[in-house]
Design a protein around this motif. Sequence first.
Motif, PDB file in Angstrom:
ATOM      1  N   LYS A  33      -6.875  -1.861   6.289  1.00 28.78           N
ATOM      2  CA  LYS A  33      -7.478  -0.532   6.091  1.00 28.78           C
ATOM      3  C   LYS A  33      -8.975  -0.602   6.398  1.00 28.78           C
ATOM      4  O   LYS A  33      -9.591  -1.659   6.267  1.00 28.78           O
ATOM      5  CB  LYS A  33      -7.339  -0.107   4.614  1.00 28.78           C
ATOM      6  N   LEU A 361      -5.646  -2.420  -7.159  1.00 28.83           N
ATOM      7  CA  LEU A 361      -4.894  -1.432  -6.372  1.00 28.83           C
ATOM      8  C   LEU A 361      -5.803  -0.682  -5.401  1.00 28.83           C
ATOM      9  O   LEU A 361      -5.384  -0.343  -4.288  1.00 28.83           O
ATOM     10  CB  LEU A 361      -4.149  -0.475  -7.303  1.00 28.83           C
ATOM     11  N   ARG A 364      -6.229  -2.921  -2.385  1.00 25.63           N
ATOM     12  CA  ARG A 364      -5.096  -2.890  -1.443  1.00 25.63           C
ATOM     13  C   ARG A 364      -5.240  -1.727  -0.475  1.00 25.63           C
ATOM     14  O   ARG A 364      -4.604  -1.693   0.565  1.00 25.63           O
ATOM     15  CB  ARG A 364      -3.758  -2.766  -2.193  1.00 25.63           C
ATOM     16  N   ASN A 365      -6.069  -0.760  -0.849  1.00 28.06           N
ATOM     17  CA  ASN A 365      -6.328   0.391   0.020  1.00 28.06           C
ATOM     18  C   ASN A 365      -7.681   0.304   0.713  1.00 28.06           C
ATOM     19  O   ASN A 365      -8.204   1.293   1.205  1.00 28.06           O
ATOM     20  CB  ASN A 365      -6.200   1.678  -0.796  1.00 28.06           C
ATOM     21  N   THR A 408      -7.167   8.168  -4.169  1.00 24.21           N
ATOM     22  CA  THR A 408      -6.418   6.938  -4.434  1.00 24.21           C
ATOM     23  C   THR A 408      -6.303   6.700  -5.941  1.00 24.21           C
ATOM     24  O   THR A 408      -5.269   6.251  -6.431  1.00 24.21           O
ATOM     25  CB  THR A 408      -7.094   5.740  -3.730  1.00 24.21           C
ATOM     26  N   GLN A 411      -3.516   8.664  -7.250  1.00 26.08           N
ATOM     27  CA  GLN A 411      -2.222   8.039  -6.962  1.00 26.08           C
ATOM     28  C   GLN A 411      -1.966   6.842  -7.874  1.00 26.08           C
ATOM     29  O   GLN A 411      -0.829   6.626  -8.331  1.00 26.08           O
ATOM     30  CB  GLN A 411      -2.176   7.622  -5.490  1.00 26.08           C
ATOM     31  N   PHE A 415       1.115   6.208 -10.584  1.00 23.56           N
ATOM     32  CA  PHE A 415       1.870   4.980 -10.522  1.00 23.56           C
ATOM     33  C   PHE A 415       2.084   4.384 -11.917  1.00 23.56           C
ATOM     34  O   PHE A 415       3.101   3.776 -12.220  1.00 23.56           O
ATOM     35  CB  PHE A 415       1.001   4.064  -9.652  1.00 23.56           C
TER      36      PHE A 415
ATOM     37  N   MET B   1      -0.095   5.767  -0.692  1.00 21.98           N
ATOM     38  CA  MET B   1      -1.001   4.700  -1.146  1.00 21.98           C
ATOM     39  C   MET B   1      -0.378   3.344  -0.878  1.00 21.98           C
ATOM     40  O   MET B   1       0.774   3.096  -1.222  1.00 21.98           O
ATOM     41  CB  MET B   1      -1.239   4.866  -2.655  1.00 21.98           C
ATOM     42  N   ALA B   2      -1.147   2.448  -0.278  1.00 21.92           N
ATOM     43  CA  ALA B   2      -0.654   1.089  -0.128  1.00 21.92           C
ATOM     44  C   ALA B   2      -0.681   0.444  -1.499  1.00 21.92           C
ATOM     45  O   ALA B   2      -1.653   0.548  -2.216  1.00 21.92           O
ATOM     46  CB  ALA B   2      -1.565   0.314   0.820  1.00 21.92           C
ATOM     47  N   GLN B   3       0.428  -0.156  -1.910  1.00 21.61           N
ATOM     48  CA  GLN B   3       0.361  -0.917  -3.152  1.00 21.61           C
ATOM     49  C   GLN B   3       0.792  -2.329  -2.857  1.00 21.61           C
ATOM     50  O   GLN B   3       0.496  -2.871  -1.812  1.00 21.61           O
ATOM     51  CB  GLN B   3       1.136  -0.239  -4.274  1.00 21.61           C
ATOM     52  N   ASP B   4       1.396  -2.936  -3.754  1.00 20.89           N
ATOM     53  CA  ASP B   4       1.528  -4.357  -3.601  1.00 20.89           C
ATOM     54  C   ASP B   4       2.784  -4.817  -4.296  1.00 20.89           C
ATOM     55  O   ASP B   4       3.184  -4.264  -5.292  1.00 20.89           O
ATOM     56  CB  ASP B   4       0.315  -5.006  -4.269  1.00 20.89           C
TER      57      ASP B   4
END
Lengths: 417, 142
Positions: A33, A361, A364-365, A408, A411, A415, B1-4
């Motif tokens: 990214k 997290l 990761r973005n 993000t 999101q 989660f 969203m990219a997560q893991d």
Amino acid sequence: MMDQMVTGKTDAGNSLRHVRADFPILSQKVHGKDLVFLDSAASAQKPRQVIDSMADTMRTQYANIHRGLYWMSERTTEAYEAVRDQVAAFLGAGAREEIVFTRNSTEAINLVAHSYGSLLRPGQVVLVSEMEHHANLVPWQMLRERMGIELRVTPVTDDGALDMDALGRNLSDGRVALVAITHMSNVLGTITDARAISDMAHAAGAKVLFDGSQLAVHRRVNVRELDADFYVVTGHKLYGPTGIGVLWARREILEEMPPFLGGGDMIASVSFERSTWAHVPHKFEAGTPAIIETIGLGAALSYIESIGFDRIGAHEDALTAHALKVLGQVSGLKVVGTAPQRGGVISFTMADVHPHDIATLLDRNGIAVRAGHHCAEPLMRRLGLSATARASFGIYTTPEEIDMLAATLEQIRGFFV
Amino acid sequence: MAQDDLYRTVVLERAKTPRHAGKLDIASLHAQGVNPLCGDRVNLHAQVDTHGRIGQVRHETRGCAICAASADLMAERVMGQDTAQVKRIHAALATAVETGEAPDGLGELSVFAPLHRHRSRIRCAMLPWSALIDMLNDDKDR
């Protein structure tokens, strides 16, 4: 939610968009990214002007300084000492001799604690605030152990401002020798009223030191207008390299202070019986200094001056207002520190989601934020928190990056629900 | 969203609704693990018999999802194990988080293998285990 946030954006904070091209690292990818770097308060990224100046020094004009009798050494000495003039102008110092180069602001504060601290007497007081970075707390605790001074703490109010009434009460017994307080909190973003603090300290017969590590990046500092006695900054937050910081102090105070570290460059003469000290500031600069890093700092200051603090301040104020607005719309997000005078350092918590999980997290973005206690554990205890996540802005930060952070976070929150 | 891979359902569930949180009425051993870098804290309460075999473990965790899930999965996994067995599981978990490869027999704890890509978070998962092993070692020394 993401669409709503992105479409809600304005031109706020767009004014310095062109500077991004100067920062090569901003075109890097993280986890595939685009890098969104929101941790400038920990350490800022470096423009090519700084990188090039350091590489050019090593390629074309490098030798040890202050003692070589040859062309290369003389030119490097000139380049190094020119940065002292630059820093003096940058901080509004009265004289270049008032600029002492250190490794960082931590070392600058330790220098004051060891050297000026050795002039204090048992029972005298060093007064700090509840929102100090460990760098402006631990050296005074160590001084307390060595010298039997008292360490006194001025609280912050619930919104994260310095409690000025309490400061006044803490000064009232006339025993305070030094007030050592941040000029801008690295956790809350609070900007303290340095001039008012100076006036109160001086009226009570105390000297005053400001930790300007955060503030000097965002606002013009004039140590004489602040009527400060000591002021410390660090190069790596000022878009310069690591390993170079600055202590500014009034010349008469520096002259009264004993040396900190002993060695080469800080002496006038040496024999086995006794040595005498160089004049200020060299008295405080033992050994070969960070020559290349100092030259890099000079390039960073030139770069900042070329943009100007009027534009930097306007850009960051707009970004901060935008961030407080969009982050405030994220479910469960609570901004920690809402003092009226604040800069682009925003700590937050988000419902039950632990700040470390938030940071991982986000990473990761491609979004880099800090999470933890930010080297300010006593402040965290005061706030009843073990950790926060922190987003902080630099001249290269854009409103789109802040929108991406907010979207993000929303999101991530979903989660964990 | 990219997560893991790291935040798999089991990690999120155990962090949100732990099955082994709390105290024990008749715990014989207690231990605390603290991570000074982030302030995360795990209190362990365990029943351990005279042969060093673990009966039950309960944990009180104030920390991130990784730490909380690790404490809960650990409490489940070490039930009925002795110190030598606990140390073998701990070693297998340490290998998994270092290499990303879960050794045979690691079972559900292999959810932490993706930590090898998040090196700053490895200690979050290992904190409850370090506290448990310190507790068992102290018990043996007594």
